[in-house]
Design a protein around this motif. Structure first.
Motif, PDB file in Angstrom:
ATOM      1  N   ALA A  20     -40.120 -67.705  63.014  1.00  0.00           N
ATOM      2  CA  ALA A  20     -40.057 -66.471  63.814  1.00  0.00           C
ATOM      3  C   ALA A  20     -39.420 -66.739  65.177  1.00  0.00           C
ATOM      4  O   ALA A  20     -38.600 -65.946  65.659  1.00  0.00           O
ATOM      5  N   GLY A  21     -39.776 -67.862  65.790  1.00  0.00           N
ATOM      6  CA  GLY A  21     -39.144 -68.233  67.060  1.00  0.00           C
ATOM      7  C   GLY A  21     -37.655 -68.481  66.896  1.00  0.00           C
ATOM      8  O   GLY A  21     -36.851 -68.152  67.786  1.00  0.00           O
ATOM      9  N   SER A  22     -37.270 -69.021  65.737  1.00  0.00           N
ATOM     10  CA  SER A  22     -35.850 -69.261  65.466  1.00  0.00           C
ATOM     11  C   SER A  22     -35.085 -67.950  65.324  1.00  0.00           C
ATOM     12  O   SER A  22     -33.930 -67.852  65.739  1.00  0.00           O
ATOM     13  N   ILE A  23     -35.726 -66.958  64.721  1.00  0.00           N
ATOM     14  CA  ILE A  23     -35.088 -65.642  64.617  1.00  0.00           C
ATOM     15  C   ILE A  23     -34.850 -65.074  66.008  1.00  0.00           C
ATOM     16  O   ILE A  23     -33.769 -64.544  66.310  1.00  0.00           O
ATOM     17  N   PHE A  24     -35.859 -65.189  66.862  1.00  0.00           N
ATOM     18  CA  PHE A  24     -35.719 -64.691  68.234  1.00  0.00           C
ATOM     19  C   PHE A  24     -34.622 -65.453  68.981  1.00  0.00           C
ATOM     20  O   PHE A  24     -33.782 -64.856  69.661  1.00  0.00           O
ATOM     21  N   LEU A  25     -34.618 -66.779  68.837  1.00  0.00           N
ATOM     22  CA  LEU A  25     -33.590 -67.593  69.480  1.00  0.00           C
ATOM     23  C   LEU A  25     -32.198 -67.246  68.956  1.00  0.00           C
ATOM     24  O   LEU A  25     -31.238 -67.154  69.726  1.00  0.00           O
ATOM     25  N   MET A  26     -32.098 -67.030  67.646  1.00  0.00           N
ATOM     26  CA  MET A  26     -30.816 -66.652  67.060  1.00  0.00           C
ATOM     27  C   MET A  26     -30.337 -65.318  67.625  1.00  0.00           C
ATOM     28  O   MET A  26     -29.161 -65.148  67.951  1.00  0.00           O
ATOM     29  N   MET A  27     -31.260 -64.366  67.740  1.00  0.00           N
ATOM     30  CA  MET A  27     -30.909 -63.064  68.299  1.00  0.00           C
ATOM     31  C   MET A  27     -30.403 -63.199  69.730  1.00  0.00           C
ATOM     32  O   MET A  27     -29.371 -62.623  70.094  1.00  0.00           O
ATOM     33  N   LEU A  28     -31.113 -63.971  70.540  1.00  0.00           N
ATOM     34  CA  LEU A  28     -30.688 -64.173  71.924  1.00  0.00           C
ATOM     35  C   LEU A  28     -29.335 -64.861  72.011  1.00  0.00           C
ATOM     36  O   LEU A  28     -28.475 -64.472  72.818  1.00  0.00           O
ATOM     37  N   LEU A  29     -29.141 -65.869  71.191  1.00  0.00           N
ATOM     38  CA  LEU A  29     -27.895 -66.625  71.211  1.00  0.00           C
ATOM     39  C   LEU A  29     -26.709 -65.757  70.801  1.00  0.00           C
ATOM     40  O   LEU A  29     -25.668 -65.751  71.471  1.00  0.00           O
ATOM     41  N   ILE A  30     -26.855 -65.020  69.718  1.00  0.00           N
ATOM     42  CA  ILE A  30     -25.757 -64.172  69.247  1.00  0.00           C
ATOM     43  C   ILE A  30     -25.507 -63.025  70.216  1.00  0.00           C
ATOM     44  O   ILE A  30     -24.348 -62.703  70.532  1.00  0.00           O
ATOM     45  N   PHE A  31     -26.558 -62.411  70.728  1.00  0.00           N
ATOM     46  CA  PHE A  31     -26.399 -61.333  71.708  1.00  0.00           C
ATOM     47  C   PHE A  31     -25.671 -61.837  72.948  1.00  0.00           C
ATOM     48  O   PHE A  31     -24.729 -61.205  73.440  1.00  0.00           O
ATOM     49  N   SER A  32     -26.098 -62.988  73.450  1.00  0.00           N
ATOM     50  CA  SER A  32     -25.461 -63.561  74.639  1.00  0.00           C
ATOM     51  C   SER A  32     -24.008 -63.926  74.362  1.00  0.00           C
ATOM     52  O   SER A  32     -23.132 -63.703  75.210  1.00  0.00           O
ATOM     53  N   ASP A  33     -23.740 -64.462  73.190  1.00  0.00           N
ATOM     54  CA  ASP A  33     -22.378 -64.832  72.829  1.00  0.00           C
ATOM     55  C   ASP A  33     -21.472 -63.604  72.787  1.00  0.00           C
ATOM     56  O   ASP A  33     -20.363 -63.618  73.328  1.00  0.00           O
ATOM     57  N   VAL A  34     -21.947 -62.539  72.160  1.00  0.00           N
ATOM     58  CA  VAL A  34     -21.150 -61.307  72.080  1.00  0.00           C
ATOM     59  C   VAL A  34     -20.941 -60.717  73.456  1.00  0.00           C
ATOM     60  O   VAL A  34     -19.832 -60.290  73.816  1.00  0.00           O
ATOM     61  N   LEU A  35     -21.987 -60.697  74.255  1.00  0.00           N
ATOM     62  CA  LEU A  35     -21.894 -60.148  75.614  1.00  0.00           C
ATOM     63  C   LEU A  35     -20.902 -60.938  76.461  1.00  0.00           C
ATOM     64  O   LEU A  35     -20.014 -60.362  77.105  1.00  0.00           O
ATOM     65  N   LEU A  36     -21.034 -62.250  76.456  1.00  0.00           N
ATOM     66  CA  LEU A  36     -20.127 -63.089  77.244  1.00  0.00           C
ATOM     67  C   LEU A  36     -18.697 -63.034  76.716  1.00  0.00           C
ATOM     68  O   LEU A  36     -17.740 -63.060  77.495  1.00  0.00           O
ATOM     69  N   ARG A  37     -18.541 -62.927  75.417  1.00  0.00           N
ATOM     70  CA  ARG A  37     -17.207 -62.842  74.821  1.00  0.00           C
ATOM     71  C   ARG A  37     -16.518 -61.539  75.240  1.00  0.00           C
ATOM     72  O   ARG A  37     -15.343 -61.526  75.591  1.00  0.00           O
ATOM     73  N   ASN A  38     -17.253 -60.435  75.205  1.00  0.00           N
ATOM     74  CA  ASN A  38     -16.651 -59.136  75.507  1.00  0.00           C
ATOM     75  C   ASN A  38     -16.498 -58.863  76.996  1.00  0.00           C
ATOM     76  O   ASN A  38     -15.521 -58.235  77.405  1.00  0.00           O
ATOM     77  N   LEU A  39     -17.446 -59.320  77.800  1.00  0.00           N
ATOM     78  CA  LEU A  39     -17.372 -59.034  79.238  1.00  0.00           C
ATOM     79  C   LEU A  39     -16.515 -60.035  80.009  1.00  0.00           C
ATOM     80  O   LEU A  39     -15.769 -59.651  80.917  1.00  0.00           O
ATOM     81  N   ASN A  41     -14.746 -62.790  78.393  1.00  0.00           N
ATOM     82  CA  ASN A  41     -13.841 -63.528  77.513  1.00  0.00           C
ATOM     83  C   ASN A  41     -14.180 -65.024  77.489  1.00  0.00           C
ATOM     84  O   ASN A  41     -13.306 -65.875  77.487  1.00  0.00           O
ATOM     85  N   SER A  42     -15.490 -65.319  77.504  1.00  0.00           N
ATOM     86  CA  SER A  42     -15.955 -66.700  77.529  1.00  0.00           C
ATOM     87  C   SER A  42     -17.172 -66.840  76.601  1.00  0.00           C
ATOM     88  O   SER A  42     -18.317 -66.771  77.051  1.00  0.00           O
ATOM     89  N   PRO A  43     -16.925 -67.021  75.296  1.00  0.00           N
ATOM     90  CA  PRO A  43     -18.053 -67.113  74.366  1.00  0.00           C
ATOM     91  C   PRO A  43     -18.820 -68.425  74.531  1.00  0.00           C
ATOM     92  O   PRO A  43     -18.349 -69.372  75.155  1.00  0.00           O
ATOM     93  N   ILE A  44     -20.007 -68.454  73.967  1.00  0.00           N
ATOM     94  CA  ILE A  44     -20.821 -69.673  73.952  1.00  0.00           C
ATOM     95  C   ILE A  44     -20.290 -70.570  72.845  1.00  0.00           C
ATOM     96  O   ILE A  44     -20.280 -70.178  71.671  1.00  0.00           O
ATOM     97  N   ILE A  45     -19.847 -71.738  73.203  1.00  0.00           N
ATOM     98  CA  ILE A  45     -19.268 -72.670  72.227  1.00  0.00           C
ATOM     99  C   ILE A  45     -20.363 -73.167  71.280  1.00  0.00           C
ATOM    100  O   ILE A  45     -21.436 -73.593  71.712  1.00  0.00           O
ATOM    101  N   GLY A  46     -20.088 -73.088  69.980  1.00  0.00           N
ATOM    102  CA  GLY A  46     -21.006 -73.603  68.974  1.00  0.00           C
ATOM    103  C   GLY A  46     -22.040 -72.617  68.476  1.00  0.00           C
ATOM    104  O   GLY A  46     -22.935 -73.009  67.720  1.00  0.00           O
ATOM    105  N   THR A  47     -21.934 -71.359  68.849  1.00  0.00           N
ATOM    106  CA  THR A  47     -22.924 -70.378  68.409  1.00  0.00           C
ATOM    107  C   THR A  47     -22.972 -70.273  66.892  1.00  0.00           C
ATOM    108  O   THR A  47     -24.053 -70.296  66.291  1.00  0.00           O
ATOM    109  N   VAL A  48     -21.820 -70.190  66.276  1.00  0.00           N
ATOM    110  CA  VAL A  48     -21.776 -70.060  64.813  1.00  0.00           C
ATOM    111  C   VAL A  48     -22.367 -71.299  64.147  1.00  0.00           C
ATOM    112  O   VAL A  48     -23.141 -71.194  63.187  1.00  0.00           O
ATOM    113  N   GLU A  49     -22.032 -72.478  64.657  1.00  0.00           N
ATOM    114  CA  GLU A  49     -22.530 -73.709  64.067  1.00  0.00           C
ATOM    115  C   GLU A  49     -24.041 -73.851  64.225  1.00  0.00           C
ATOM    116  O   GLU A  49     -24.750 -74.206  63.284  1.00  0.00           O
TER     117      GLU A  49
END
Length: 168
Positions: A20-39, A41-49
């Motif tokens: 359950a904590g991993s689901i929450f962490l995954m949500m935060l990581l993907i949300f942050s990656d999308v936000l940083l990528r769109n606002l 243009n600097s995604p979090i490196i390694g999010t997909v991996e």
């Protein structure tokens, strides 16, 4: 036996909390990656991996035994309703034992590959260059817990403590 089941239930609860904590962490990581990528243009490196190699393995394999305990897996009752209670118990035990054999083989294979990856220092190919063996060990631990749960389920069928195989 009841004490062992109680401890395994607590172990499953612990693993599912990690999932359950991993689901929450995954949500935060993907949300942050999308936000940083769109606002910016600097995604979090390694999010997909990280989400694909580690977090998904934790979510799936640390919750599989708990899901069986809670009867959350999909099942087909096509034959179960057509046969007697004795045959239903027999089929339940046989399918559990066949599943144990299959999942023990998968767990041993994953553990062996994980040990091989660890001893040879095998890492991913990409920007992060992270080790791959922890994901394989996560899978092995989850499968071990699942096999223990299948064994407990089989014993409960024999002891008439499985509500799925009692008179209605």
């Amino acid at each position: 036996m009841d004490r062992f089941i109680k401890y395994h239930n607590k172990f499953d609860d612990f693993l599912v909390m990690i999932a359950a904590g991993s689901i929450f962490l995954m949500m935060l990581l993907i949300f942050s990656d999308v936000l940083l990528r769109n606002l910016f243009n600097s995604p979090i490196i390694g999010t997909v991996e990280i989400t694909g190699e580690y977090l998904m393995a934790i979510i799936v394999y640390f919750s599989i035994s708990y899901t069986l305990k809670e009867r959350g897996h999909v099942s087909v009752d096509l034959l179960k309703d057509k046969v007697s209670l004795g045959w239903s118990k027999f089929f339940g035990i046989v399918t559990n034992l066949l599943a144990i054999i299959a999942f023990v083989a998968l767990g041993i294979a994953n553990f062996g590959m994980g040990m091989d990856y660890f001893s040879n220092g095998i890492t991913s190919r990409g920007l992060l260059d992270y080790p791959l063996w922890p994901a394989l060990m996560i899978i092995s631990l989850g499968l071990l817990s699942f096999c223990v749960r299948l064994l407990i389920d089989s014993i409960n069928i024999l002891r008439n403590k499985n509500d799925q195989y009692t008179q209605e």
